[in-house]
Design a protein around this motif. Structure first.
Motif, PDB file in Angstrom:
ATOM      1  N   LEU A   1      -0.407  13.875  10.008  1.00 48.55           N
ATOM      2  CA  LEU A   1      -1.613  13.196   9.553  1.00 48.55           C
ATOM      3  C   LEU A   1      -1.274  12.086   8.570  1.00 48.55           C
ATOM      4  N   ALA A   2      -1.938  10.945   8.712  1.00 51.40           N
ATOM      5  CA  ALA A   2      -1.804   9.846   7.760  1.00 51.40           C
ATOM      6  C   ALA A   2      -3.167   9.591   7.133  1.00 51.40           C
ATOM      7  N   GLY A   3      -3.208   9.532   5.806  1.00 53.06           N
ATOM      8  CA  GLY A   3      -4.468   9.331   5.107  1.00 53.06           C
ATOM      9  C   GLY A   3      -4.734   7.873   4.806  1.00 53.06           C
ATOM     10  N   GLU A   4      -5.872   7.625   4.177  1.00 60.18           N
ATOM     11  CA  GLU A   4      -6.252   6.263   3.828  1.00 60.18           C
ATOM     12  C   GLU A   4      -5.303   5.719   2.761  1.00 60.18           C
ATOM     13  N   PRO A   5      -4.976   4.428   2.856  1.00 59.78           N
ATOM     14  CA  PRO A   5      -4.013   3.851   1.914  1.00 59.78           C
ATOM     15  C   PRO A   5      -4.554   3.777   0.481  1.00 59.78           C
ATOM     16  N   MET A   6      -3.627   3.867  -0.452  1.00 56.65           N
ATOM     17  CA  MET A   6      -3.920   3.680  -1.866  1.00 56.65           C
ATOM     18  C   MET A   6      -3.310   2.337  -2.285  1.00 56.65           C
ATOM     19  N   PHE A   7      -3.932   1.688  -3.257  1.00 56.51           N
ATOM     20  CA  PHE A   7      -3.453   0.374  -3.694  1.00 56.51           C
ATOM     21  C   PHE A   7      -3.279   0.371  -5.216  1.00 56.51           C
ATOM     22  N   PRO A   8      -2.268   1.079  -5.713  1.00 52.14           N
ATOM     23  CA  PRO A   8      -2.061   1.114  -7.170  1.00 52.14           C
ATOM     24  C   PRO A   8      -1.625  -0.253  -7.699  1.00 52.14           C
TER      25      PRO A   8
ATOM     26  N   PRO B   1       0.818  -1.214   0.000  1.00 51.82           N
ATOM     27  CA  PRO B   1       0.000   0.000   0.000  1.00 51.82           C
ATOM     28  C   PRO B   1       0.853   1.266   0.000  1.00 51.82           C
ATOM     29  N   LEU B   2       0.243   2.317  -0.510  1.00 43.56           N
ATOM     30  CA  LEU B   2       0.862   3.640  -0.573  1.00 43.56           C
ATOM     31  C   LEU B   2       0.076   4.551   0.363  1.00 43.56           C
ATOM     32  N   ILE B   3       0.749   5.087   1.383  1.00 43.74           N
ATOM     33  CA  ILE B   3       0.072   5.870   2.425  1.00 43.74           C
ATOM     34  C   ILE B   3       0.408   7.354   2.281  1.00 43.74           C
ATOM     35  N   PRO B   4      -0.559   8.203   1.901  1.00 41.76           N
ATOM     36  CA  PRO B   4      -0.293   9.642   1.869  1.00 41.76           C
ATOM     37  C   PRO B   4      -0.206  10.192   3.295  1.00 41.76           C
ATOM     38  N   MET B   5       0.748  11.082   3.525  1.00 36.22           N
ATOM     39  CA  MET B   5       0.914  11.680   4.847  1.00 36.22           C
ATOM     40  C   MET B   5       1.194  13.174   4.721  1.00 36.22           C
ATOM     41  N   ALA B   6       1.015  13.887   5.814  1.00 29.13           N
ATOM     42  CA  ALA B   6       1.308  15.315   5.835  1.00 29.13           C
ATOM     43  C   ALA B   6       1.831  15.716   7.204  1.00 29.13           C
ATOM     44  N   VAL B   7       2.774  16.647   7.199  1.00 31.30           N
ATOM     45  CA  VAL B   7       3.231  17.275   8.436  1.00 31.30           C
ATOM     46  C   VAL B   7       3.002  18.775   8.313  1.00 31.30           C
ATOM     47  N   TRP B   8       2.768  19.418   9.439  1.00 28.35           N
ATOM     48  CA  TRP B   8       2.594  20.873   9.442  1.00 28.35           C
ATOM     49  C   TRP B   8       3.132  21.424  10.753  1.00 28.35           C
ATOM     50  N   GLY B   9       3.827  22.539  10.649  1.00 26.68           N
ATOM     51  CA  GLY B   9       4.441  23.170  11.815  1.00 26.68           C
ATOM     52  C   GLY B   9       5.930  22.909  11.886  1.00 26.68           C
ATOM     53  N   THR B  10       6.402  21.882  11.193  1.00 25.87           N
ATOM     54  CA  THR B  10       7.837  21.558  11.232  1.00 25.87           C
ATOM     55  C   THR B  10       8.689  22.656  10.608  1.00 25.87           C
ATOM     56  N   GLN B  11       8.095  23.402   9.665  1.00 26.37           N
ATOM     57  CA  GLN B  11       8.858  24.478   9.015  1.00 26.37           C
ATOM     58  C   GLN B  11       9.216  25.583  10.000  1.00 26.37           C
ATOM     59  N   ARG B  12       8.485  25.698  11.092  1.00 28.54           N
ATOM     60  CA  ARG B  12       8.757  26.735  12.088  1.00 28.54           C
ATOM     61  C   ARG B  12      10.030  26.427  12.877  1.00 28.54           C
ATOM     62  N   LEU B  13      10.436  25.152  12.880  1.00 26.75           N
ATOM     63  CA  LEU B  13      11.635  24.762  13.612  1.00 26.75           C
ATOM     64  C   LEU B  13      12.900  24.934  12.769  1.00 26.75           C
ATOM     65  N   TRP B  14      12.822  24.474  11.500  1.00 24.42           N
ATOM     66  CA  TRP B  14      14.023  24.546  10.657  1.00 24.42           C
ATOM     67  C   TRP B  14      13.626  24.249   9.216  1.00 24.42           C
ATOM     68  N   THR B  15      13.799  25.229   8.353  1.00 26.97           N
ATOM     69  CA  THR B  15      13.470  25.035   6.953  1.00 26.97           C
ATOM     70  C   THR B  15      14.454  25.797   6.081  1.00 26.97           C
ATOM     71  N   LYS B  16      14.327  25.633   4.802  1.00 30.63           N
ATOM     72  CA  LYS B  16      15.260  26.229   3.842  1.00 30.63           C
ATOM     73  C   LYS B  16      15.157  27.755   3.882  1.00 30.63           C
ATOM     74  N   GLY B  17      16.322  28.397   3.974  1.00 30.19           N
ATOM     75  CA  GLY B  17      16.360  29.855   3.954  1.00 30.19           C
ATOM     76  C   GLY B  17      16.060  30.527   5.278  1.00 30.19           C
ATOM     77  N   ARG B  18      15.912  29.738   6.336  1.00 34.62           N
ATOM     78  CA  ARG B  18      15.599  30.277   7.662  1.00 34.62           C
ATOM     79  C   ARG B  18      16.547  29.699   8.699  1.00 34.62           C
ATOM     80  N   LYS B  19      16.842  30.487   9.726  1.00 35.51           N
ATOM     81  CA  LYS B  19      17.687  30.000  10.802  1.00 35.51           C
ATOM     82  C   LYS B  19      16.925  28.972  11.633  1.00 35.51           C
ATOM     83  N   ARG B  20      17.662  28.045  12.191  1.00 38.95           N
ATOM     84  CA  ARG B  20      17.052  27.046  13.064  1.00 38.95           C
ATOM     85  C   ARG B  20      16.456  27.706  14.307  1.00 38.95           C
ATOM     86  N   LYS B  21      15.261  27.262  14.675  1.00 38.07           N
ATOM     87  CA  LYS B  21      14.616  27.746  15.899  1.00 38.07           C
ATOM     88  C   LYS B  21      14.136  26.542  16.713  1.00 38.07           C
TER      89      LYS B  21
END
Length: 262
Positions: free
Chosen positions: A174-181, A143-163
């Protein structure tokens, strides 16, 4: 497979998160199979995404093997940890070897984590993705599981100092429902569907995020933030690639100039 490194790293990360006072919320972990191979495909907005994506699978008692660029494995500190956790190096000059390694892990019943956008999204929206994650899931029959993260960019991301010491930062996973290609599917079309599903999860995370991002650098432009638009982000990425290519050419030129004449 011996696991002398991964569990202590997870324990250390959780301790660090408690010290930092991070507020982490995981939803949908029941969509991640408790056993057997699976491809976890997540958006990419910060340098610590692999830690939090892996944390999202931990309630399912899964240790995720992430595909990461080879340079991370070459580092004197991160390299031994990445190898000890059995992550999979990606050599952009030899992509076939990393693909084969990922398939081997999937067929052995491992959960393999990928960031199908390939690079961090400066706009904090989901970029176009290629069909590699789909092809791996089909080839390994997992199975292929779609996922998402949010808020992690506030800690450390491209072009920004680490916080990293920004206490109380909210992180949603978040983890979404699996896909079965299957082999009968159009891989490119399934990749578009995967992108749509990841974007839906990101949209949901943004709606549920308890902090108002209006006017903030970490909020997408279409939601009232000051992050680059997707078009501006693409231009920045192109400029970065051009500068990287120029540096590589300079280094090669210097090496050639330093060679003794035959």
């Amino acid at each position: 497979m011996s696991e002398f490194v991964y569990p202590p790293v997870i324990a250390a990360a959780k301790t660090m998160f408690r010290v930092l006072g991070l507020k982490i919320k995981v939803e949908g972990h029941e969509n991640i199979p408790a056993t057997g191979g699976a491809v976890l495909a997540c958006n990419h907005i910060g340098y610590l995404d692999f830690i939090f994506t892996g944390l999202g699978a931990h309630p399912a008692k899964r240790l995720v093997r992430f595909m990461a660029k080879k340079e991370v494995f070459d580092h004197k500190i991160s390299g031994p940890l990445m190898r000890g956790m059995h992550h999979i190096p990606v050599d952009r000059d030899n992509g076939a070897s990393s693909y084969i390694a990922a398939l081997k892990a999937l067929k052995a019943g491992e959960a393999v984590g990928v960031f199908p956008e390939a690079t961090i999204s400066r706009s904090f929206t989901v970029k176009e993705i290629k069909s590699g994650a789909v092809r791996m899931a089909v080839a390994a029959k997992v199975p292929l599981i779609p996922m998402a993260v949010w808020g992690t960019q506030r800690l450390w991301t491209k072009g920004r100092k680490r916080k990293l010491w920004q206490r109380g930062t909210q992180i949603l996973i978040l983890a979404g429902e699996p896909m079965f290609p299957t082999r009968a599917d159009d891989y490119e079309q399934v990749a578009k569907e995967l992108r749509d599903r990841i974007q839906e999860l990101v949209d949901r995370a943004q709606r549920e995020y308890p902090v108002d991002g209006a006017g903030q650098w970490w909020q997408p432009a279409h939601l009232g933030g000051t992050a680059p638009t997707p078009e501006e982000a693409a231009a920045l990425d192109e400029a970065e690639l051009a500068e990287r290519a120029a540096r590589r050419a300079r280094r090669e030129g210097e090496r050639e100039a330093g060679k003794p004449e035959e």
